[in-house]
Design a protein around this motif. Structure first.
Motif, PDB file in Angstrom:
ATOM      1  N   ASP A   1      -9.156   0.721   2.274  1.00 33.45           N
ATOM      2  CA  ASP A   1     -10.090   1.707   1.738  1.00 33.45           C
ATOM      3  C   ASP A   1     -11.049   2.198   2.818  1.00 33.45           C
ATOM      4  O   ASP A   1     -11.330   3.403   2.913  1.00 33.45           O
ATOM      5  N   ASN A   2     -11.537   1.280   3.654  1.00 28.56           N
ATOM      6  CA  ASN A   2     -12.458   1.667   4.731  1.00 28.56           C
ATOM      7  C   ASN A   2     -11.788   2.543   5.777  1.00 28.56           C
ATOM      8  O   ASN A   2     -12.457   3.333   6.461  1.00 28.56           O
ATOM      9  N   ARG A   3     -10.476   2.410   5.928  1.00 26.76           N
ATOM     10  CA  ARG A   3      -9.738   3.165   6.946  1.00 26.76           C
ATOM     11  C   ARG A   3      -8.908   4.306   6.349  1.00 26.76           C
ATOM     12  O   ARG A   3      -8.040   4.864   7.021  1.00 26.76           O
ATOM     13  N   ASN A   4      -9.169   4.657   5.091  1.00 32.65           N
ATOM     14  CA  ASN A   4      -8.492   5.788   4.438  1.00 32.65           C
ATOM     15  C   ASN A   4      -6.977   5.608   4.330  1.00 32.65           C
ATOM     16  O   ASN A   4      -6.208   6.553   4.516  1.00 32.65           O
ATOM     17  N   TYR A   5      -6.540   4.403   4.076  1.00 37.89           N
ATOM     18  CA  TYR A   5      -5.152   4.066   3.764  1.00 37.89           C
ATOM     19  C   TYR A   5      -4.136   4.582   4.795  1.00 37.89           C
ATOM     20  O   TYR A   5      -3.256   5.377   4.469  1.00 37.89           O
ATOM     21  N   PRO A   6      -4.242   4.132   6.045  1.00 38.00           N
ATOM     22  CA  PRO A   6      -3.238   4.520   7.044  1.00 38.00           C
ATOM     23  C   PRO A   6      -1.904   3.833   6.752  1.00 38.00           C
ATOM     24  O   PRO A   6      -1.863   2.783   6.108  1.00 38.00           O
ATOM     25  N   GLU A   7      -0.831   4.425   7.228  1.00 37.73           N
ATOM     26  CA  GLU A   7       0.496   3.843   7.025  1.00 37.73           C
ATOM     27  C   GLU A   7       1.059   3.330   8.346  1.00 37.73           C
ATOM     28  O   GLU A   7       0.580   3.675   9.419  1.00 37.73           O
ATOM     29  N   ASN A   8       2.062   2.470   8.219  1.00 34.52           N
ATOM     30  CA  ASN A   8       2.791   1.937   9.370  1.00 34.52           C
ATOM     31  C   ASN A   8       1.929   1.057  10.281  1.00 34.52           C
ATOM     32  O   ASN A   8       2.237   0.878  11.457  1.00 34.52           O
ATOM     33  N   VAL A   9       0.859   0.501   9.736  1.00 27.40           N
ATOM     34  CA  VAL A   9       0.018  -0.420  10.507  1.00 27.40           C
ATOM     35  C   VAL A   9       0.678  -1.801  10.539  1.00 27.40           C
ATOM     36  O   VAL A   9       1.172  -2.277   9.506  1.00 27.40           O
ATOM     37  N   VAL A  10       0.689  -2.441  11.693  1.00 32.31           N
ATOM     38  CA  VAL A  10       1.158  -3.822  11.783  1.00 32.31           C
ATOM     39  C   VAL A  10       0.030  -4.728  11.298  1.00 32.31           C
ATOM     40  O   VAL A  10      -1.075  -4.699  11.836  1.00 32.31           O
ATOM     41  N   VAL A  11       0.290  -5.529  10.270  1.00 30.49           N
ATOM     42  CA  VAL A  11      -0.689  -6.476   9.737  1.00 30.49           C
ATOM     43  C   VAL A  11      -0.205  -7.886  10.067  1.00 30.49           C
ATOM     44  O   VAL A  11       0.788  -8.355   9.524  1.00 30.49           O
ATOM     45  N   HIS A  12      -0.901  -8.538  10.978  1.00 33.25           N
ATOM     46  CA  HIS A  12      -0.468  -9.841  11.491  1.00 33.25           C
ATOM     47  C   HIS A  12      -1.304 -10.974  10.905  1.00 33.25           C
ATOM     48  O   HIS A  12      -2.529 -10.853  10.795  1.00 33.25           O
ATOM     49  N   SER A  13      -0.641 -12.055  10.566  1.00 34.77           N
ATOM     50  CA  SER A  13      -1.335 -13.234  10.019  1.00 34.77           C
ATOM     51  C   SER A  13      -0.570 -14.489  10.407  1.00 34.77           C
ATOM     52  O   SER A  13       0.511 -14.415  10.998  1.00 34.77           O
ATOM     53  N   ASP A  14      -1.142 -15.645  10.038  1.00 31.41           N
ATOM     54  CA  ASP A  14      -0.369 -16.875  10.175  1.00 31.41           C
ATOM     55  C   ASP A  14       0.592 -16.980   8.991  1.00 31.41           C
ATOM     56  O   ASP A  14       0.687 -16.062   8.169  1.00 31.41           O
ATOM     57  N   MET A  15       1.293 -18.101   8.899  1.00 30.48           N
ATOM     58  CA  MET A  15       2.275 -18.250   7.829  1.00 30.48           C
ATOM     59  C   MET A  15       1.732 -19.055   6.656  1.00 30.48           C
ATOM     60  O   MET A  15       2.461 -19.780   5.977  1.00 30.48           O
TER      61      MET A  15
ATOM     62  N   ARG B   1       2.138  -5.996  -1.665  1.00 30.57           N
ATOM     63  CA  ARG B   1       1.087  -5.028  -1.328  1.00 30.57           C
ATOM     64  C   ARG B   1       1.383  -4.377   0.021  1.00 30.57           C
ATOM     65  O   ARG B   1       1.147  -3.172   0.206  1.00 30.57           O
ATOM     66  N   ILE B   2       1.914  -5.144   0.956  1.00 35.40           N
ATOM     67  CA  ILE B   2       2.293  -4.604   2.263  1.00 35.40           C
ATOM     68  C   ILE B   2       3.328  -3.484   2.096  1.00 35.40           C
ATOM     69  O   ILE B   2       3.208  -2.409   2.687  1.00 35.40           O
ATOM     70  N   VAL B   3       4.320  -3.749   1.279  1.00 29.38           N
ATOM     71  CA  VAL B   3       5.387  -2.770   1.051  1.00 29.38           C
ATOM     72  C   VAL B   3       4.847  -1.539   0.329  1.00 29.38           C
ATOM     73  O   VAL B   3       5.150  -0.397   0.698  1.00 29.38           O
ATOM     74  N   GLN B   4       4.029  -1.755  -0.697  1.00 26.12           N
ATOM     75  CA  GLN B   4       3.463  -0.643  -1.466  1.00 26.12           C
ATOM     76  C   GLN B   4       2.664   0.310  -0.590  1.00 26.12           C
ATOM     77  O   GLN B   4       2.698   1.529  -0.787  1.00 26.12           O
ATOM     78  N   CYS B   5       1.943  -0.248   0.374  1.00 26.64           N
ATOM     79  CA  CYS B   5       1.067   0.570   1.226  1.00 26.64           C
ATOM     80  C   CYS B   5       1.760   1.038   2.502  1.00 26.64           C
ATOM     81  O   CYS B   5       1.117   1.623   3.387  1.00 26.64           O
ATOM     82  N   LYS B   6       3.054   0.763   2.611  1.00 29.18           N
ATOM     83  CA  LYS B   6       3.864   1.194   3.748  1.00 29.18           C
ATOM     84  C   LYS B   6       3.311   0.641   5.070  1.00 29.18           C
ATOM     85  O   LYS B   6       3.147   1.357   6.063  1.00 29.18           O
ATOM     86  N   LEU B   7       3.031  -0.653   5.050  1.00 25.67           N
ATOM     87  CA  LEU B   7       2.565  -1.358   6.242  1.00 25.67           C
ATOM     88  C   LEU B   7       3.698  -2.216   6.792  1.00 25.67           C
ATOM     89  O   LEU B   7       4.735  -2.372   6.149  1.00 25.67           O
ATOM     90  N   ARG B   8       3.498  -2.813   7.959  1.00 23.24           N
ATOM     91  CA  ARG B   8       4.504  -3.688   8.565  1.00 23.24           C
ATOM     92  C   ARG B   8       3.888  -5.067   8.734  1.00 23.24           C
ATOM     93  O   ARG B   8       2.843  -5.208   9.374  1.00 23.24           O
ATOM     94  N   GLN B   9       4.547  -6.071   8.205  1.00 26.08           N
ATOM     95  CA  GLN B   9       3.980  -7.413   8.250  1.00 26.08           C
ATOM     96  C   GLN B   9       4.530  -8.201   9.424  1.00 26.08           C
ATOM     97  O   GLN B   9       5.722  -8.191   9.729  1.00 26.08           O
ATOM     98  N   SER B  10       3.624  -8.911  10.100  1.00 21.37           N
ATOM     99  CA  SER B  10       3.970  -9.718  11.268  1.00 21.37           C
ATOM    100  C   SER B  10       3.364 -11.103  11.094  1.00 21.37           C
ATOM    101  O   SER B  10       2.284 -11.254  10.512  1.00 21.37           O
ATOM    102  N   PHE B  11       4.066 -12.135  11.613  1.00 22.44           N
ATOM    103  CA  PHE B  11       3.623 -13.515  11.419  1.00 22.44           C
ATOM    104  C   PHE B  11       3.551 -14.275  12.740  1.00 22.44           C
ATOM    105  O   PHE B  11       4.381 -14.066  13.638  1.00 22.44           O
ATOM    106  N   SER B  12       2.568 -15.169  12.841  1.00 22.15           N
ATOM    107  CA  SER B  12       2.519 -16.106  13.956  1.00 22.15           C
ATOM    108  C   SER B  12       3.637 -17.126  13.820  1.00 22.15           C
ATOM    109  O   SER B  12       4.120 -17.389  12.714  1.00 22.15           O
ATOM    110  N   LYS B  13       4.021 -17.702  14.956  1.00 26.59           N
ATOM    111  CA  LYS B  13       4.934 -18.833  14.878  1.00 26.59           C
ATOM    112  C   LYS B  13       4.223 -19.981  14.182  1.00 26.59           C
ATOM    113  O   LYS B  13       3.005 -20.153  14.295  1.00 26.59           O
TER     114      LYS B  13
END
Length: 292
Positions: A173-187, A199-211
């Motif tokens: 919401d703060n960033r006006n719903y950009p698409e194709n952002v890589v969202v990285h987290s741990d597992m 939610r990642i899929v709905q907002c057209k984002l890309r999910q990334s994970f730490s080892k």
């Protein structure tokens, strides 16, 4: 100090110092170097106190240089030593890689924390803060790696997937719903949960994970939470959940608007983004001028 209790002649006799030498030293004017150091000490104390004792000598030196003073890190360090002040000490932890056989997931970032533009790479994580009355409070944060700005955060009483989703929604919401952002987290289970991945899929984002068991893959947001604790929450004993919320809100506001970061040229995240927007606006104007 002894001169107020004993005669100067007696002190000079005991110390075997000529009285003429004592009076010459006493009446000698302060050197330019001493006057300059006194002024720097005043400025250093002012900056240190303004940062709530969070800044060490590299950041204080950077602030002074940003204000037009020509001073080295080493000189600020020496002056701070003579003043008996230092930044809040941070404890360092040693991590060991997990031997869990949990299925690995795609790591898009691969520890590449640089971003030339906003809303290309976000990192997120959850940490915890203790209160005497209400027990643990859990903070979920989202950072934009472009400016190191905290663009979404929320505190909850339970560490749930919903908490992680709420922080992400606030960032979106703060960033006006950009698409194709890589969202990285741990597992963690919050980020591998169905509700978060959906939610990642709905907002057209890309999910990334730490080892698994490798916090260095998510070092920037881990560093922010460690900084928050060492500079703010570990220095206080909170009674209630509301006290924690207010303290974290005040800290993040200061972190985004005032705290300087070496990785972005020793300015604040907000100032860095403002500079980017100004440059982008200038380039767009230049392009319009070239149109037929």
């Amino acid at each position: 100090r002894l001169s107020s209790e004993h005669k100067i002649s007696l002190l000079c006799s005991v110390l075997k110092v000529p009285r003429s030498t004592y009076y010459a030293a006493k009446n000698r004017p302060l050197s330019n170097r001493k006057l300059e150091n006194d002024e720097y000490c005043r400025l250093i104390m002012e900056i240190w106190e303004k940062s709530k004792q969070r800044y060490g000598y590299p950041k204080i030196a950077a602030v002074l240089r940003n204000e037009g003073y020509c001073i080295s890190n080493q000189r600020v360090w020496r002056l701070m030593c003579t003043m008996g002040i230092k930044s809040v000490v941070r404890k360092k932890y040693r991590y060991t890689e997990s031997k869990s056989d949990k299925t690995a997931r795609e790591n898009i970032l691969e520890q590449n924390f640089l971003s030339a533009h906003p809303n290309k790479k976000w990192v997120t994580d959850i940490t915890y803060i203790y209160t005497k009355t209400d027990g643990w409070a859990y903070l979920a944060s989202v950072m934009d790696l472009f400016s190191r700005k905290i663009i979404g955060w929320v505190i909850g009483r339970k560490i749930t997937a919903e908490l992680a989703v709420t922080a992400l929604d606030i960032a979106l919401d703060n960033r006006n719903y950009p698409e194709n952002v890589v969202v990285h987290s741990d597992m963690g289970s919050q980020y591998t949960s169905t509700i978060f991945t959906t939610r990642i899929v709905q907002c057209k984002l890309r999910q990334s994970f730490s080892k698994r068991g490798c916090p260095y893959d998510n070092a920037c947001i881990e560093s922010f939470h460690n900084t928050l604790k060492s500079e703010e929450t570990n220095r206080h004993q909170y009674q209630t959940y509301e006290e924690v919320k207010n303290a974290v809100a005040a800290y993040i506001s200061w972190y985004n608007t005032e705290r300087i970061h070496g990785s972005i040229g020793n300015i604040s995240p907000d100032e860095y983004e403002s500079m980017y927007e100004s440059q982008e606006c200038s380039e767009q104007t230049a392009n319009l001028d070239r149109l037929p």
